[in-house]
Design an enzyme around this catalytic site. Structure first.
Site, PDB file in Angstrom:
ATOM      1  N   ASP A  43       0.843  -1.193   0.000  1.00 38.61           N
ATOM      2  CA  ASP A  43       0.000   0.000   0.000  1.00 38.61           C
ATOM      3  C   ASP A  43       0.875   1.238   0.000  1.00 38.61           C
ATOM      4  OD1 ASP A  43       0.820  -0.188   2.784  1.00 38.61           O
ATOM      5  OD2 ASP A  43      -0.846   1.142   3.289  1.00 38.61           O
ATOM      6  N   SER A  44       0.413   2.281  -0.688  1.00 39.33           N
ATOM      7  CA  SER A  44       1.115   3.561  -0.760  1.00 39.33           C
ATOM      8  C   SER A  44       2.513   3.369  -1.336  1.00 39.33           C
ATOM      9  CB  SER A  44       1.129   4.207   0.629  1.00 39.33           C
ATOM     10  OG  SER A  44       1.641   5.517   0.573  1.00 39.33           O
TER      11      SER A  44
END
Length: 311
Positions: free
Chosen positions: A152-153
């Site tokens: 994520d990210s």
């Protein structure tokens, strides 16, 4: 844009709903704040899985999650945590990895890659490639089935970059799970969400730009090419199928959706999602927001379908 009310209440509860501070925090303060919020919203008690073991792979700290009743063989997912390449660790995303392991019956290898500014680009990427390569070459020691990447990210950007590297080396991956990935670090990034969601939704555009500056260090020109910017790859053909989900209220929203579109244009199977009311980092809030839980459930279900199809 209207934020999911449960997330808005959560940000107010932890005092992170106001305007950015006039003086930017130090790296140490950034890390402490990220860790505080991540651990505060983590499931308590932790989600049950078969086993959790800390180890080192290729010199890199990892945490290996194994399901309670694994299939034989079971898929293995190498997971890269978010945090702007500056913050985050094996603990901040423990709940995310436990849920993936539990819900999908996968072995999850979470990677504690080196962080900037102490270790600027490409140190973190090199660690992620090294761990994924080791797992691929020793797959029988893990799930024994197909191999996938997730993150994520910043971790989503690293997962995308690892998938590109594996494609270029002719090494198979079954799938990619990319939650609000950072995939375009270029100074020419004009995605509207960087302006529309610049402030007011926890992560600010100014923080994104500062993280990129710290991550690239003395190699700012690397922003215009992969692995720093997977969106800017010459070709996206032949990449592993992907699940890509972004929150509506996220400065990185549009680059993540653009990456999904780039893969679709290259005939890569993609499940693409734009979730109303959700902010950056939403994977960690699944026990605090019904909307987040529904989004995470959908993305994990689709990721599991890709793993089963590949297996």
């Amino acid at each position: 844009m209207a934020m999911d009310p449960e997330i808005a209440a959560l940000l107010t509860q932890y005092g992170v709903d106001g305007p950015p501070p006039e003086t930017p925090p130090t790296v140490e303060e950034m890390r402490a704040g990220n860790r505080m919020l991540s651990l505060a919203v983590a499931p308590d008690p932790p989600r049950a899985v078969g086993s959790v073991t800390d180890d080192r792979v290729a010199g890199v700290p990892v945490r290996v999650y194994r399901p309670e009743a694994p299939d034989h063989p079971a898929p293995t997912v190498v997971f890269f945590h978010g945090g702007g390449y500056i913050v985050g660790d094996l603990d901040t995303h423990d709940g995310v990895c436990r849920r993936m392991c539990r819900d999908l019956g996968t072995v999850v290898v979470s990677v504690g890659y080196r962080l900037a500014p102490e270790f600027p680009f490409p140190a973190g990427f090199d660690d992620c490639v090294a761990v994924t390569s080791h797992v691929a070459e020793s797959i029988a020691e893990y799930g024994g089935g197909v191999l996938a990447v997730a993150g994520d990210s910043a971790g989503g950007g690293l997962a995308a970059a690892v998938a590109l590297a594996f494609r270029d080396e002719g090494r198979p991956l079954a799938a990619q799970f990319l939650a609000y990935p950072c995939v375009d670090m270029s100074s020419k990034n004009t995605h509207p969400s960087r302006t529309e969601n610049a402030t007011g939704y926890l992560l600010t555009t100014a923080e994104v730009e500062n993280d990129i500056r710290l991550y690239l260090g003395e190699q700012p020109a690397a922003a215009d090419f992969p692995p720093a910017s997977p969106l800017l790859a010459t070709s996206h053909e032949g990449l592993a199928p992907a699940v890509i989900g972004c929150g509506e209220c996220d400065p990185l929203r549009d680059e993540g959706l653009a990456y999904a579109d780039a893969l679709i244009a290259a005939a890569v199977p993609v499940r693409k999602h734009r979730y109303p009311g959700l902010i950056h980092g939403f994977l960690n809030f699944d026990t605090k927001s019904k909307a987040v839980d529904a989004a995470v459930t959908q993305m994990l279900t689709e990721f599991g379908e890709l793993l089963r199809t590949a297996g």
